[in-house]
Design a protein around this motif. Sequence first.
Motif, mmCIF file in Angstrom:
data_model
loop_
_atom_site.group_PDB
_atom_site.id
_atom_site.type_symbol
_atom_site.label_atom_id
_atom_site.label_comp_id
_atom_site.label_asym_id
_atom_site.label_seq_id
_atom_site.Cartn_x
_atom_site.Cartn_y
_atom_site.Cartn_z
ATOM 1 N N TYR A 48 53.435 6.256 82.354
ATOM 2 C CA TYR A 48 53.583 7.290 81.326
ATOM 3 C C TYR A 48 52.248 7.715 80.729
ATOM 4 N N GLU A 49 51.408 6.757 80.357
ATOM 5 C CA GLU A 49 50.164 7.107 79.670
ATOM 6 C C GLU A 49 49.251 8.003 80.506
ATOM 7 N N PRO A 50 49.052 7.733 81.812
ATOM 8 C CA PRO A 50 48.226 8.678 82.588
ATOM 9 C C PRO A 50 48.825 10.084 82.651
ATOM 10 N N VAL A 51 50.163 10.155 82.746
ATOM 11 C CA VAL A 51 50.808 11.471 82.782
ATOM 12 C C VAL A 51 50.649 12.168 81.436
ATOM 13 N N ARG A 52 50.892 11.433 80.345
ATOM 14 C CA ARG A 52 50.744 12.043 79.027
ATOM 15 C C ARG A 52 49.300 12.482 78.786
ATOM 16 N N PHE A 53 48.339 11.662 79.201
ATOM 17 C CA PHE A 53 46.940 12.020 79.020
ATOM 18 C C PHE A 53 46.643 13.331 79.733
ATOM 19 N N ALA A 54 47.142 13.465 80.967
ATOM 20 C CA ALA A 54 46.920 14.706 81.714
ATOM 21 C C ALA A 54 47.546 15.895 81.005
ATOM 22 N N ILE A 55 48.779 15.738 80.523
ATOM 23 C CA ILE A 55 49.465 16.826 79.835
ATOM 24 C C ILE A 55 48.711 17.245 78.581
ATOM 25 N N TYR A 56 48.177 16.264 77.855
ATOM 26 C CA TYR A 56 47.465 16.574 76.624
ATOM 27 C C TYR A 56 46.109 17.227 76.869
ATOM 28 N N ARG A 57 45.658 17.273 78.109
ATOM 29 C CA ARG A 57 44.425 18.023 78.411
ATOM 30 C C ARG A 57 44.677 19.527 78.377
ATOM 31 N N PHE A 58 45.942 19.973 78.482
ATOM 32 C CA PHE A 58 46.135 21.416 78.647
ATOM 33 C C PHE A 58 47.348 21.998 77.946
ATOM 34 N N HIS A 59 48.343 21.227 77.530
ATOM 35 C CA HIS A 59 49.584 21.870 77.107
ATOM 36 C C HIS A 59 49.443 22.621 75.780
ATOM 37 N N MET A 60 48.738 22.069 74.790
ATOM 38 C CA MET A 60 48.535 22.817 73.555
ATOM 39 C C MET A 60 47.487 23.926 73.711
ATOM 40 N N PRO A 61 46.426 23.716 74.490
ATOM 41 C CA PRO A 61 45.584 24.883 74.799
ATOM 42 C C PRO A 61 46.374 26.041 75.407
ATOM 43 N N PHE A 62 47.330 25.729 76.280
ATOM 44 C CA PHE A 62 48.137 26.790 76.889
ATOM 45 C C PHE A 62 48.994 27.484 75.834
ATOM 46 N N PHE A 63 49.546 26.713 74.894
ATOM 47 C CA PHE A 63 50.310 27.314 73.803
ATOM 48 C C PHE A 63 49.431 28.260 72.984
ATOM 49 N N LEU A 64 48.201 27.837 72.651
ATOM 50 C CA LEU A 64 47.317 28.696 71.868
ATOM 51 C C LEU A 64 46.933 29.943 72.658
ATOM 52 N N TYR A 65 46.742 29.794 73.964
ATOM 53 C CA TYR A 65 46.482 30.958 74.819
ATOM 54 C C TYR A 65 47.646 31.952 74.740
ATOM 55 N N LEU A 66 48.869 31.460 74.847
ATOM 56 C CA LEU A 66 50.028 32.342 74.759
ATOM 57 C C LEU A 66 50.094 33.022 73.396
ATOM 58 N N SER A 67 49.761 32.277 72.347
ATOM 59 C CA SER A 67 49.790 32.848 70.994
ATOM 60 C C SER A 67 48.748 33.949 70.852
ATOM 61 N N GLY A 68 47.551 33.739 71.398
ATOM 62 C CA GLY A 68 46.545 34.787 71.359
ATOM 63 C C GLY A 68 46.991 36.031 72.112
ATOM 64 N N THR A 69 47.645 35.832 73.238
ATOM 65 C CA THR A 69 48.177 36.957 74.008
ATOM 66 C C THR A 69 49.162 37.769 73.179
ATOM 67 N N VAL A 70 50.062 37.077 72.504
ATOM 68 C CA VAL A 70 51.079 37.759 71.699
ATOM 69 C C VAL A 70 50.436 38.518 70.539
ATOM 70 N N VAL A 71 49.382 37.966 69.944
ATOM 71 C CA VAL A 71 48.699 38.654 68.844
ATOM 72 C C VAL A 71 48.181 40.012 69.300
ATOM 73 N N VAL A 72 47.630 40.086 70.502
ATOM 74 C CA VAL A 72 47.150 41.368 71.022
ATOM 75 C C VAL A 72 48.320 42.292 71.349
ATOM 76 N N LEU A 73 49.314 41.790 72.068
ATOM 77 C CA LEU A 73 50.419 42.641 72.508
ATOM 78 C C LEU A 73 51.253 43.148 71.338
ATOM 79 N N SER A 74 51.305 42.390 70.245
ATOM 80 C CA SER A 74 52.070 42.817 69.072
ATOM 81 C C SER A 74 51.335 43.864 68.247
ATOM 82 N N GLY A 75 50.057 44.053 68.514
ATOM 83 C CA GLY A 75 49.266 44.991 67.736
ATOM 84 C C GLY A 75 48.660 44.400 66.479
ATOM 85 N N LEU A 76 48.874 43.112 66.224
ATOM 86 C CA LEU A 76 48.383 42.502 64.990
ATOM 87 C C LEU A 76 46.868 42.567 64.889
ATOM 88 N N LEU A 77 46.168 42.348 66.005
ATOM 89 C CA LEU A 77 44.711 42.345 65.960
ATOM 90 C C LEU A 77 44.148 43.730 65.668
#
Length: 340
Positions: A48-77
């Motif tokens: 579990y720990e090696p898998v979780r470590f790998a996931i934590y290298r990218f899963h929240m960065p990917f969420f923030l990437y998606l959030s930045g995308t939505v900010v542009v597409l929504s016109g907020l920026l």
Amino acid sequence: MDQGASRPAVPRSRERRLDLDRARGIAILLVVFGHVVAQQAPEGNTWYEPVRFAIYRFHMPFFLYLSGTVVVLSGLLATAPPAWPAALRKRAVRLLVPFFGIGLFILAAKLVALQLVYVDNPPEGLGGGLRDLFLTTARSPALSVWYLLVLFLCTIVALLLRRLGSTGLVLLGLALQFLEVPPLVYLDRFASHFLFFAAGLWVAERQGRMLPAFEAWQPLWWAAFALGIAAAELEWLDARWSMVLCGLLCIPALHGAIRRPPVSAWQWPLALGRYAMAIYLFNTLAIGGGKAVLIAGGIGWTEAWFPLHVAVAMALGLGVPVLLKRLVLRRIPPVDRLTD
């Protein structure tokens, strides 16, 4: 925004982007899997720990990437400065009300549960819990809520500094990686994750070129992403820079895969994506409750019982928030809007 005629303005998107919904669904599944263990997996467990470590290298960065995308597409920026106060008030309601509400609810639930059952990451009383929840946040009893505050801070910074353009904001995100920001008010997490939010802005403003490249060069992106994960697991890079590497490389790999068959036809990510906010807010409570019940019932936190704990945690972490949303929150319109 970046200056220059080579990049056309991005119109506000009125069409539902199913690739973003699928991406949120897959990302929230990874979030729940990462929350199965609050601190340490049982002794003797090796997978579990090696898998979780790998996931934590990218899963929240990917969420923030998606959030930045939505900010542009929504016109907020593109909001004009006179309209910033209204836009930020709306953003605060969307993000900070759940941040404070769920944080305080988790703290209260843990203080009560401590009298009855085992609790992961217990607070040091009411005063200590409040301090750690909102100030000394490295020891927050509700650490999972950090994303909401960080996303709000990212929005403010992007609006205030939008004259830098998305390229300038990406460079700012890279510069923040060199700072040792103390873990106060989740500012350390803002510093480590703003880069990925800015990457979402950058890609969204160039989506006409970037998204086809993500799709067309999938073998290359996945090879690079796999090498990044291997470098992280082999400790060729420290935790911060392995997240930078994997968090950036996951963007073309994952987003491109989500836009191509067979993933582009999957329905389950769409279902999870629709409930991503509710799952994010309530999954740790469901997981913690399930773990406490299992331990109280004699199913210990041991290597032998760990697969059952994982299965129960995943089922509850996904299922309970969805049921809560459908059966309860839908009946309370203000709360329903906040958890959409």
